[in-house]
Design an enzyme around this catalytic site. Structure first.
Site, short mmCIF file in Angstrom:
data_model
loop_
_atom_site.label_atom_id
_atom_site.label_comp_id
_atom_site.label_asym_id
_atom_site.label_seq_id
_atom_site.Cartn_x
_atom_site.Cartn_y
_atom_site.Cartn_z
N CYS A 80 43.91 29.32 45.78
CA CYS A 80 44.18 29.89 47.09
C CYS A 80 42.96 30.72 47.48
O CYS A 80 41.95 30.70 46.78
CB CYS A 80 45.49 30.69 47.11
SG CYS A 80 45.48 32.27 46.25
N HIS A 128 41.35 32.70 23.89
CA HIS A 128 42.18 33.81 23.42
C HIS A 128 43.59 33.80 23.98
O HIS A 128 44.49 34.38 23.35
CB HIS A 128 41.53 35.15 23.78
CG HIS A 128 40.28 35.41 23.01
ND1 HIS A 128 39.60 36.60 23.11
CD2 HIS A 128 39.56 34.64 22.15
CE1 HIS A 128 38.52 36.56 22.32
NE2 HIS A 128 38.48 35.37 21.74
#
Length: 151
Positions: free
Chosen positions: A72, A105
């Site tokens: 967006c 991670h």
């Protein structure tokens, strides 16, 4: 190594502000032979990002698609909406290092991009990094296991 899964298309979604960037990403995916499923929007006409983000998130959550990419204007709204789904770990990324860390991670399964703040070349670079970075596991898995809200 690509994080793509056999026979699973990449889920894509955007609002009007992310549409042009999404189309550039689609061109890149096509050029690489990647399968994808576009959950909309399909033009630059004003629309509401949740309408498309929920469809994309459900497809990733259910295993129909993997991973996902949402775009967006700022990346914020679509990212917030995607992350309302328990099985989604959407990461808003604007640098290659953040995209890499989100995968290594956090085992991010959706890449959220700020279409109004990236060139098409930058967006494609982030997609490349996201799709080619593996999750490290180990201590990071323990943390990811704590993300879903217990019912």
């Amino acid at each position: 190594m690509l994080i793509l899964q056999p026979n699973k298309p990449i889920a894509l979604c955007s609002d009007h502000a992310g549409y042009a960037t999404k189309m550039a990403v689609i061109d890149y995916l096509k050029s690489q032979g990647y399968e994808y499923k576009d959950f909309g929007t399909y033009s630059e006409d004003s629309c509401d990002y949740p309408d498309f983000a929920h469809l994309c998130a459900k497809a990733v959550e259910s295993g129909e698609c993997y991973p996902g990419i949402g775009i967006c204007g700022s990346g914020e709204g679509i990212n917030m909406t995607l992350n309302k789904h328990q099985g989604i770990r959407s990461a808003l990324c604007w640098t290659a290092e953040i995209a890499s860390l989100a995968r290594r991670h956090n085992d991010a399964n959706v890449l959220a991009l700020p279409g109004r703040f990236l060139t098409n070349e930058q967006a494609i670079e982030l997609v490349k990094v996201f799709l080619s970075t593996d999750f490290e596991g180990g201590r990071h898995q323990r943390r990811i296991d704590k993300i879903p809200v217990a019912e």
